[in-house]
Design a protein around this motif. Sequence first.
Motif, short mmCIF file in Angstrom:
data_model
loop_
_atom_site.label_atom_id
_atom_site.label_comp_id
_atom_site.label_asym_id
_atom_site.label_seq_id
_atom_site.Cartn_x
_atom_site.Cartn_y
_atom_site.Cartn_z
N LEU A 1 -4.14 -4.25 2.47
CA LEU A 1 -4.04 -3.10 2.03
C LEU A 1 -3.75 -3.18 0.27
CD1 LEU A 1 -1.79 -1.36 4.62
CD2 LEU A 1 -4.31 -1.49 4.34
N VAL A 2 -4.10 -4.41 -0.27
CA VAL A 2 -3.80 -4.55 -1.73
C VAL A 2 -4.53 -3.62 -2.50
CG1 VAL A 2 -4.27 -6.20 -3.59
CG2 VAL A 2 -3.62 -6.93 -1.16
N LEU A 3 -5.85 -3.30 -1.96
CA LEU A 3 -6.19 -2.22 -2.88
C LEU A 3 -5.93 -0.95 -2.76
CD1 LEU A 3 -10.45 -2.98 -2.79
CD2 LEU A 3 -8.58 -3.65 -4.72
N ALA A 4 -5.38 -0.64 -1.71
CA ALA A 4 -4.80 0.76 -1.16
C ALA A 4 -3.37 0.83 -2.17
CB ALA A 4 -4.51 1.04 0.14
N PHE A 5 -2.56 -0.07 -1.94
CA PHE A 5 -1.40 -0.14 -2.71
C PHE A 5 -1.64 -0.03 -4.11
CE2 PHE A 5 0.35 -1.85 1.26
CZ PHE A 5 1.54 -0.94 1.39
N VAL A 6 -2.49 -0.88 -4.85
CA VAL A 6 -2.89 -0.84 -6.16
C VAL A 6 -3.35 0.67 -6.82
CG1 VAL A 6 -4.20 -1.71 -8.00
CG2 VAL A 6 -3.44 -3.47 -6.41
N ALA A 7 -4.12 1.12 -5.93
CA ALA A 7 -4.78 2.48 -6.12
C ALA A 7 -3.64 3.71 -6.26
CB ALA A 7 -5.86 2.80 -5.27
N ALA A 8 -2.70 3.65 -5.16
CA ALA A 8 -1.73 4.51 -4.90
C ALA A 8 -0.67 4.38 -6.10
CB ALA A 8 -0.96 4.33 -3.63
N PHE A 9 -0.19 3.07 -6.46
CA PHE A 9 0.64 3.02 -7.40
C PHE A 9 0.04 3.37 -8.77
CE2 PHE A 9 3.04 0.14 -4.30
CZ PHE A 9 3.98 0.96 -3.98
N GLY A 10 -1.24 3.04 -9.10
CA GLY A 10 -1.77 3.41 -10.20
C GLY A 10 -1.81 4.81 -10.63
#
Length: 301
Positions: free
Chosen positions: A57-66
Amino acid sequence: MLQRYGVTAGRRPRDTGRGRDLAARAALFVVRTLRTEGHGIVVDPVRQLMRRGLSGLVLAFVAAFGVIFFHALAQHPTGETVVRLTGGVQADLPLWLALLRTPVSLYVPALDLPVWAGITQLFVAFALAELTLGRRRTLFLSYATTLAGTLTVRVMIAIGPGRWGLGLPPETAHVLDTGPSAAVVGLFTYLSVVRRAPVVFLLTGGSMVAESVIKPNLAGREHLIAVAAAIVLALVHERGRPRLRPRLPRRLRRTASAARTGRAVGAGPEPVLRRAEGTRPAPASGADQVPGRGAAGTPTN
């Protein structure tokens, strides 16, 4: 008269039974579709998540925090200017500058939409795509669908209003693009096509069409473009996927091999007949005897 009423009365149970049969078939089809769709959209990603853990879920967390970061930064006047200069994409910008800002625009939310609802959709879309498609293809799809909307809007503005309903007025060039919503729509559409999920496809594509009809604006156009681009990419991927023959289990492979050779499964090697030591070959028959000699090799008169 009674016969006619009797015939009519006799047809009603048949019609009722046929209607019930059709309703039962329709309900069974819906249940099977939902079960298959839920398995491809939900069950498989959950299994991947249990196997890979939070690393999937790396991309999901990066997108959400971004999105959270840029939204918090845009709450201040100076931060809003920074966000606009780094991730704001408009059609009146030079093409090279728009291409440079497009990756950052994936994390810049629309200020007129509820940010937390958008973050939830963004997290779910990137999570399902990353677990199902992989990290590289998810990044490619999110960028490709967003870029397709950005470039197509420029073409629509160049066409001008009043031409086949595709053109846009020149003042549209000053409006910001949709941000991460186009990537979310593109990912959901791609997953629905690849995973054969008609319900998700109708919810995604149908909602975008309804949005464009009810509230025609630039965001609706870009969403429709993202849906179309995702469908094309999914069809190209499905067409180019190699159709491999299914690999049979070992037991079935042995059975198929035995069927081709005509031997039973589990049978031992074929016996080899050997000649006993000290025995001589049988004498040749009359047709094979040498003229002038007997069976023991003695000359004959």
